[in-house]
Scaffold this motif. Structure first.
Motif, PDB file in Angstrom:
ATOM      1  N   UNK A 132      -4.330  -7.418  13.228  1.00 23.33           N
ATOM      2  CA  UNK A 132      -4.833  -6.625  12.111  1.00 23.33           C
ATOM      3  C   UNK A 132      -6.335  -6.418  12.236  1.00 23.33           C
ATOM      4  N   UNK A 133      -6.765  -5.195  11.934  1.00 22.98           N
ATOM      5  CA  UNK A 133      -8.200  -4.941  11.822  1.00 22.98           C
ATOM      6  C   UNK A 133      -8.744  -5.869  10.735  1.00 22.98           C
ATOM      7  N   UNK A 134      -9.909  -6.429  11.011  1.00 30.44           N
ATOM      8  CA  UNK A 134     -10.555  -7.251   9.989  1.00 30.44           C
ATOM      9  C   UNK A 134     -10.104  -8.702   9.991  1.00 30.44           C
ATOM     10  N   UNK A 135      -9.260  -9.070  10.981  1.00 29.73           N
ATOM     11  CA  UNK A 135      -8.776 -10.450  11.014  1.00 29.73           C
ATOM     12  C   UNK A 135      -9.396 -11.216  12.183  1.00 29.73           C
TER      13      UNK A 135
ATOM     14  N   UNK B  27      -2.716  -0.780   9.742  1.00 24.13           N
ATOM     15  CA  UNK B  27      -3.481  -1.415  10.822  1.00 24.13           C
ATOM     16  C   UNK B  27      -4.297  -2.606  10.334  1.00 24.13           C
ATOM     17  N   UNK B  28      -4.475  -2.730   9.033  1.00 24.51           N
ATOM     18  CA  UNK B  28      -5.151  -3.925   8.518  1.00 24.51           C
ATOM     19  C   UNK B  28      -4.140  -5.017   8.178  1.00 24.51           C
TER      20      UNK B  28
ATOM     21  N   UNK C  76      -1.158  -4.585   6.292  1.00 18.18           N
ATOM     22  CA  UNK C  76      -0.316  -4.403   5.103  1.00 18.18           C
ATOM     23  C   UNK C  76       0.970  -3.638   5.435  1.00 18.18           C
TER      24      UNK C  76
ATOM     25  N   UNK D  94       0.848  -1.198   0.000  1.00 21.16           N
ATOM     26  CA  UNK D  94       0.000   0.000   0.000  1.00 21.16           C
ATOM     27  C   UNK D  94       0.879   1.242   0.000  1.00 21.16           C
TER      28      UNK D  94
ATOM     29  N   UNK E 233      -7.477   8.540   7.540  1.00 19.26           N
ATOM     30  CA  UNK E 233      -7.114   7.249   8.141  1.00 19.26           C
ATOM     31  C   UNK E 233      -8.088   6.176   7.639  1.00 19.26           C
TER      32      UNK E 233
ATOM     33  N   UNK F  60      -9.698  -9.812  15.201  1.00 18.06           N
ATOM     34  CA  UNK F  60      -9.272  -9.157  16.438  1.00 18.06           C
ATOM     35  C   UNK F  60      -9.896  -7.758  16.509  1.00 18.06           C
TER      36      UNK F  60
ATOM     37  N   UNK G 263      -7.440  -0.770   2.045  1.00 17.46           N
ATOM     38  CA  UNK G 263      -6.624  -1.952   2.310  1.00 17.46           C
ATOM     39  C   UNK G 263      -7.499  -3.173   2.573  1.00 17.46           C
ATOM     40  N   UNK G 264      -8.668  -2.945   3.163  1.00 14.70           N
ATOM     41  CA  UNK G 264      -9.549  -4.087   3.476  1.00 14.70           C
ATOM     42  C   UNK G 264     -10.996  -3.740   3.135  1.00 14.70           C
TER      43      UNK G 264
ATOM     44  N   UNK H 189     -14.312  -4.763   4.997  1.00 11.95           N
ATOM     45  CA  UNK H 189     -14.748  -4.226   6.299  1.00 11.95           C
ATOM     46  C   UNK H 189     -15.774  -3.112   6.097  1.00 11.95           C
TER      47      UNK H 189
ATOM     48  N   UNK I 171      -7.477   4.737   4.247  1.00 14.44           N
ATOM     49  CA  UNK I 171      -6.437   3.697   4.245  1.00 14.44           C
ATOM     50  C   UNK I 171      -6.987   2.361   4.699  1.00 14.44           C
ATOM     51  N   UNK I 172      -7.796   2.384   5.750  1.00 16.55           N
ATOM     52  CA  UNK I 172      -8.364   1.135   6.277  1.00 16.55           C
ATOM     53  C   UNK I 172      -9.251   0.480   5.217  1.00 16.55           C
TER      54      UNK I 172
ATOM     55  N   UNK J 141     -16.320  -7.503  14.672  1.00 16.03           N
ATOM     56  CA  UNK J 141     -14.901  -7.611  14.325  1.00 16.03           C
ATOM     57  C   UNK J 141     -14.624  -7.209  12.871  1.00 16.03           C
TER      58      UNK J 141
ATOM     59  N   UNK K  24      -1.089   4.746   7.740  1.00 17.49           N
ATOM     60  CA  UNK K  24      -1.251   4.205   9.101  1.00 17.49           C
ATOM     61  C   UNK K  24      -2.530   3.358   9.144  1.00 17.49           C
ATOM     62  N   UNK K  25      -3.594   3.890   8.561  1.00 16.67           N
ATOM     63  CA  UNK K  25      -4.856   3.136   8.515  1.00 16.67           C
ATOM     64  C   UNK K  25      -4.676   1.811   7.801  1.00 16.67           C
ATOM     65  N   UNK K  26      -3.991   1.837   6.660  1.00 18.01           N
ATOM     66  CA  UNK K  26      -3.797   0.607   5.881  1.00 18.01           C
ATOM     67  C   UNK K  26      -2.892  -0.369   6.627  1.00 18.01           C
TER      68      UNK K  26
END
Ligand SMILES: Cc1ncc(C[n+]2csc(CCOP(=O)(O)OP(=O)(O)O)c2C)c(N)n1
Ligand code: SF4
Lengths: 377, 273
Positions: free
Chosen positions: A219-222, A70-71, A73, A25, B76, A224, B83-84, B87, B79-80, B43, A66-68
């Protein structure tokens, strides 16, 4: 099979280093002289299923990576001078929240818009002191296109290993020059991924020091769920103002890097064994310095080069040791004495430190360094 | 049976920091009901905020939560989500956070049409820092930095969002508590960037200075100024003077950013042209 060889510009090589490290990313905002990093990433990332976004400004770019991250990557941004100033608040955010990410800052003249295409080495202090508050700092200052590629891989490794932003700061000369690059084969360079949590989502705490100074980051979305905030926090990530916790956490964040200096620091010593005059230099300036050292030796001057590859943490102990042998240090740099000041602090008055400073957009040439050697000999 | 909010609240994180009479708590309950209605998995839901009283909301929610820097939530969150994309990403924050320091990120998030929902709690003031005026403070109103009355014109958040390209824009109020969840639920289900502006109250720093005698009076004002879009159709411009439209104000289907990006990846990898 022969290795892939290419004639690459520094910025292009930096992007390829990031890709080698597994970067998936990139969030950025264009600024000279760093734009080629973004251009290569925009072309290459989608090919490997990665994502590139050109954000509305540098603040947003830093936030997005930073956001990415946290998932889960590996993430990168690239910038220069004024862009780095804008990123500072969120760099601090990445420090306190302990989110791995890599920032390339191509050093150009400053302050402010300065010299957009002129080289400088004047951001090395900003790398350590740019964001407010106490925080760890890792900053790498490669001197060649090949080294820039390889140091990018190391930057990602350090970011993942120590859960912290890592800065790579080539000066404009290193970033824009073209050199032969030999691409490392897959597996040839070590690639480190962040530690995954070993506990269940119910037991997980993002800053749980029972797992040491660098707790695993989920990671967010895993599966947790956890809280991330820029406020001083407890083990579970929630804000606290409890004095003892705040103090301990601040100290731990800095200790993550300070206690692992031996692993993070990297430098090169060239003819220093018997050197009476030691040049401390980095980036493109160190290339002039090496030339000057060779010339000096021919002329019977016992000169050596101490080339910084990691600027922060700074190799204080080794320079102190060398100060007991050297008669003088010379610190050529494209700024008005940033590295010189640090070296003076390291050598504790054991030897004089003579700076050579240039901020006119011209590189420091070997002749200048040689002249200085003769002057101080 | 009464609704079980506890299912979505993090154990041990209450009481919240909000003042008695603050509308932020009403909005949080609406958000919880909306999440429940849509059936989001905690989650797989990220709640992202900037800084301010409103922005403290994520800390109470038992989801993936990200409390970022002042004004930067949208960046932010981008980015989240990128990337995903699988969600659900929900942004929350105050009017100051979203339209002043965060104004640039806000309009560009609207423009990209990335599938996220942004709840702006508009209490017309900077609550957390003690009541300085915000871009949403009405002209003439008192704030700690407008002792002679606010000289600035105010933003219309919903219009700003529509103008910038958001594909779903709704407005509610903290008084109309039962409507909040419906607006948010619809916003979450909308594919694209959704903005839900909720007119809110800050009795502590706004009400006090602007001669509201009580929280009840502030809430009554929200009740009085709100006109549902349907009802407004039958009203004259004179009747609409000083009123604010509520309900779904704008809705449009447009390509969503992450889906477009997935196609770009396919093209880059030599797939579909
Ligand atoms: C860069 C930066 N500038 C200023 C602040 C100070 N600050 C904190 S909250 C806030 C205003 C919050 O107001 P709003 O977003 O309207 O939310 P409210 O508190 O009213 O819910 C400000 C100015 C900050 N935290 N960071
Ligand atoms: S200061 Fe205002 S916005 Fe903040 S919690 Fe109190 S009432 Fe709510």
């Amino acid at each position: 099979m022969a290795k892939k060889v290419a004639f690459l510009q520094g910025n292009e090589a930096a992007a390829h280093g990031a890709l080698y490290a597994g970067c998936k990313f990139f969030g950025g905002y264009p600024i000279t002289p760093s734009t080629e990093v973004a251009e290569v990433m925009s072309a290459e990332l989608p090919k490997v299923g990665g994502k590139f976004i050109q954000m509305e400004d540098e603040i947003g770019a830093m936030a997005s990576i930073i956001g990415a991250s946290l998932t889960g990557l590996k993430t990168l941004t690239s910038t220069s001078g004024p862009g780095l100033s804008l990123k500072q608040e969120n760099i601090g955010y990445a420090c306190i929240t302990e989110v791995p990410c890599v920032i390339i800052n191509v050093m150009r003249g400053g302050p402010s818009t300065g010299m957009p295409t002129g080289p400088s080495q004047s951001d090395v202090m900003v790398a350590k002191w740019g964001t407010h508050g106490d925080h760890p700092a890792i900053c790498l200052v490669p001197a060649s296109v090949q080294e820039l590629l390889e140091e990018m891989v190391r930057a990602f490794n350090l970011a993942e290993k120590y859960r912290t932003p890592v800065m790579v700061m080539p000066d404009e000369i290193v970033a824009h020059m073209r050199e032969r690059v030999v691409f490392p084969e897959p597996g040839e360079l070590e690639v480190i991924d962040r530690a995954a949590p070993s506990v269940s989502p119910e037991q997980y705490k993002p800053y749980d020091t029972q797992f040491g100074d660098i707790p695993p980051l989920a990671s967010f979305g895993s599966g947790y769920k956890f809280h991330v905030t820029g406020l001083n926090k407890m083990a579970d990530g929630f804000p606290t103002t409890k004095a003892s916790i705040v103090q301990a956490e601040e100290e731990r964040q800095v200790r993550k890097v300070e206690a692992n200096k031996a692993d993070i620091m990297k430098w090169e010593e060239y003819m220093v064994e018997d050197a009476e005059i030691i040049i401390v230099a980095f980036g493109s300036t160190s290339r002039s310095a090496r030339f000057a050292v060779n010339e000096a030796r021919k002329q019977g001057i016992k000169a050596g080069l101490f080339r910084l590859i990691t600027f922060w943490p700074f190799p204080e102990e080794r320079l102190l040791e060398l100060s007991k042998q050297a008669k003088a240090f010379i610190t050529p740099e494209m700024n008005l004495g940033m590295c010189t000041g640090v070296v003076k602090g390291c050598v504790e008055g054991n030897a004089p430190v003579h700076g050579i400073f240039r901020v006119d957009g011209e590189p420091i040439n070997p002749g200048q360094i040689l002249d200085k050697m003769k002057e101080v000999k | 049976m009464a609704f079980d909010y506890d299912k979505y609240i993090r154990p041990g994180k209450l009481p919240h920091i909000w003042c008695p009479g603050c509308g932020h708590g009403i909005i949080m309950k609406g958000l919880i009901r909306a999440i429940d209605t849509v059936g989001l998995k905690k989650e797989d839901t990220a709640i992202v905020s900037g800084i301010g009283c409103a922005s403290r909301l994520p800390g109470y929610m038992d989801c993936c939560t990200l409390h970022t820097a002042h004004g930067r939530a949208a960046a932010f969150a981008t980015g989240v989500k990128m990337a995903r994309p699988e969600m659900t990403v929900i942004l929350v924050g105050g009017d100051g956070d979203g339209t002043a320091i965060g104004g640039n990120h806000f309009i560009h998030a609207c423009r990209r049409n990335i599938d996220m929902t942004y709840i702006i709690m508009n209490n017309n003031i900077y609550g957390m820092t003690g009541g300085q005026f915000s871009p949403c403070t009405p002209t003439g109103a008192k704030a700690s930095t407008t002792p002679y009355g606010n000289p600035d014109p105010a933003f219309d958040v919903a219009k700003l969002a529509i103008g910038a390209g958001a594909t779903f824009v709704a407005r509610g109020t903290a008084y109309h508590a039962t409507q909040i969840d419906k607006l948010i639920a619809e916003a979450i289900q909308h594919k694209g960037f959704s903005v839900v502006e909720i007119l809110d109250d800050c009795p502590t720093t706004y009400g006090r200075r602007n001669k509201f005698k009580s929280v009840v009076e502030m809430m009554n004002r929200l009740k009085e100024i709100a006109v549902p879009v349907k009802a407004a159709e039958k009203m004259t411009p004179e009747q609409l003077q000083g009123k604010v439209l509520t309900g779904v104000l704008y809705k449009e289907d447009k390509p969503e950013y992450c889906e477009q990006y997935a196609k770009l990846i396919e093209r880059a990898q030599g797939g579909a042209k």
